[in-house]
Design a protein around this motif. Structure first.
Motif, PDB file in Angstrom:
ATOM      1  N   ILE A  55       4.924  -6.036  -2.957  1.00  0.00           N
ATOM      2  CA  ILE A  55       4.602  -5.916  -1.571  1.00  0.00           C
ATOM      3  C   ILE A  55       3.823  -5.038  -1.524  1.00  0.00           C
ATOM      4  O   ILE A  55       2.966  -4.613  -0.711  1.00  0.00           O
ATOM      5  CB  ILE A  55       6.395  -4.738  -0.995  1.00  0.00           C
ATOM      6  N   LYS A 257      13.008  -7.543   2.208  1.00  0.00           N
ATOM      7  CA  LYS A 257      12.276  -9.221   3.260  1.00  0.00           C
ATOM      8  C   LYS A 257      11.516  -7.790   4.378  1.00  0.00           C
ATOM      9  O   LYS A 257      10.555  -7.834   4.952  1.00  0.00           O
ATOM     10  CB  LYS A 257      12.850  -9.739   3.725  1.00  0.00           C
ATOM     11  N   ALA A 260       8.572  -6.003   3.231  1.00  0.00           N
ATOM     12  CA  ALA A 260       7.321  -6.255   3.307  1.00  0.00           C
ATOM     13  C   ALA A 260       6.348  -7.006   4.666  1.00  0.00           C
ATOM     14  O   ALA A 260       5.506  -6.742   4.938  1.00  0.00           O
ATOM     15  CB  ALA A 260       7.810  -7.901   2.459  1.00  0.00           C
ATOM     16  N   THR A 266       4.045 -10.322   0.849  1.00  0.00           N
ATOM     17  CA  THR A 266       4.648 -10.869   1.196  1.00  0.00           C
ATOM     18  C   THR A 266       5.485 -11.026   0.063  1.00  0.00           C
ATOM     19  O   THR A 266       5.259 -10.548  -1.322  1.00  0.00           O
ATOM     20  CB  THR A 266       4.096 -12.853   1.045  1.00  0.00           C
ATOM     21  N   LEU A 267       6.656 -11.046  -0.066  1.00  0.00           N
ATOM     22  CA  LEU A 267       7.187 -12.215  -1.728  1.00  0.00           C
ATOM     23  C   LEU A 267       7.444 -12.271  -2.227  1.00  0.00           C
ATOM     24  O   LEU A 267       6.362 -13.322  -1.805  1.00  0.00           O
ATOM     25  CB  LEU A 267       9.088 -11.448  -1.311  1.00  0.00           C
TER      26      LEU A 267
END
Length: 400
Positions: A55, A257, A260, A266-267
């Motif tokens: 992240i 999430k 992010a 994005t993960l």
């Protein structure tokens, strides 16, 4: 007839062999199809540490830094408030030197006792709950302090405030567990800026409010930052590292999430997977062979540094920030909060002793008062040199 029979048998034999080959191919394919997803799934797993690093640094961390850094404003104001109020209550209640010194000692007594307790609760039930409860607790008892009818009530209520401040200090652990490793060494020391702001704010309140409205109204005004932080802290989520260690994978995934999305990142691909840590908040881990020497040296360091903090703050503040970061990095998630709690409790032992040295021994002899600080500093420097673990660039551990 015999030839026909022989030909028929050969045909059946060939068909049987072909059928067996087809069945073997199907078994191989079925086995291959069963194994491939499992292997792929195993290859596409990631940990919280990898997610945090993926992240990276962004808007969430700026928000986290401002809100959790502001907790240092509250801590600084509650600690430095005593320096402003002490002369006032000395005159109002005609206190002697040791009684004035006892006020600071009682605050640090509350901090010392509750530091370990809050660390245990934070490792067992979550960092967020402890910090949020600490803000409310400290604000409530600080407000009650302004209505103290006597010296006895005043020191009791300030002791309760110390308990609340001990809980809010767990915000440092929460902040550490969200920040990527390469940014921790830069961001965490900047929290001292907020401490300075809190110290300056309480001095301004002392200069403007005390002469006109009295020390009681100064205390009432001083809890305003705490009340504001109670609202702002609702934005900060629970530590994803704690959630994973407690077996709450879905909660950790939701938190990651959200961070992010906020950072525009994005993960990693795959599934978040880490083993649940069954033993959390176990103080025995701190003195296990892996951490025994580290814990003993850190406890002493937190006790030297805090004593020096009162008379040599400008020199010690850098070291104090470093030992804060090191403590948060060296212990695993399962005991990080209780490890920090033990260290802060030892620092408050120094805070309890320092006022008596400053208030009592300083009036007798400057050399007599400064000698313990000098000796403690030398021993502390030697002890830190023997710390066995280097945390620079190292990922935060989940379990011992």
């Amino acid at each position: 007839m015999a030839l026909k029979r022989s030909s028929s048998m050969k045909t059946k034999l060939v068909n049987a062999i072909q059928l067996q080959e087809v069945e073997m191919e199907e078994e191989i394919n079925t086995s291959s199809n069963n194994n491939t997803p499992a292997e792929a799934e195993e290859l596409k797993c990631y940990t919280v540490e990898e997610a945090v690093e993926s992240i990276g640094f962004g808007r969430f961390h700026i928000l986290l830094f401002v809100i959790m850094g502001s907790a240092n404003i509250v801590e600084a104001m509650e600690i430095m408030l005593l320096a402003v109020v002490s002369p006032e209550i000395r005159c109002e209640w005609r206190l002697e030197d040791w009684q004035v010194a006892l006020v600071s000692t009682m605050v640090f007594l509350g901090f010392m006792v509750c530091g370990v307790l809050c660390g245990y609760v934070a490792d067992k039930y979550g960092r967020w709950k402890v910090v949020f409860g600490g803000f409310i607790w400290a604000s409530y008892f600080s407000l009650l302090t302004s209505f103290s009818p006597s010296y006895g009530w005043f020191i009791f209520l300030r002791c309760m405030v110390g308990c609340g401040v001990a809980a809010t200090s767990q915000g440092f652990v929460l902040k550490t567990e969200f920040i990527p490793s390469k940014y921790r060494a830069y961001l965490l020391p900047l929290a001292s800026i907020f401490w300075m702001l809190g110290s300056m704010l309480i001095i301004v309140l002392g200069m403007t409010v005390v002469p006109t409205m009295g020390w009681r109204w100064m205390i009432r005004f001083s809890i305003i930052p705490s009340i504001i932080l109670i609202g702002l802290f609702m934005v900060i989520p629970e530590s994803a590292r704690f959630q994973v260690s407690a077996g709450n994978i879905q909660g950790a995934l939701s938190t990651l999430k959200w961070i992010a999305r906020m950072n525009g990142a994005t993960l990693p691909e795959g599934e978040l997977r880490e083993p649940e840590v069954t033993e959390r908040g176990n103080a025995i881990t701190l003195i296990s062979p892996a951490f025994r020497r580290t814990s003993l040296l850190l406890w002493y360091s937190w006790f030297g540094f805090t004593v020096l903090l009162f008379l040599l703050r400008s020199v010690v503040s850098m070291n104090f920030n470093v030992v804060y970061i090191y403590t948060a990095e060296v212990y695993p998630t399962s005991v990080r909060s209780i490890g920090m709690g033990f260290c802060t409790s030892f620092s408050r032992v120094g805070g309890m002793i320092a006022p008596f040295i400053a208030q009592v021994l300083m009036s007798k002899s400057v050399i007599l008062a400064l000698s313990p600080f000098a000796i403690a500093c030398v021993i502390c420097a030697v002890g830190v040199a023997f710390l066995p673990i280097e945390t620079r660039g190292r990922a935060l551990l989940q379990d011992a």
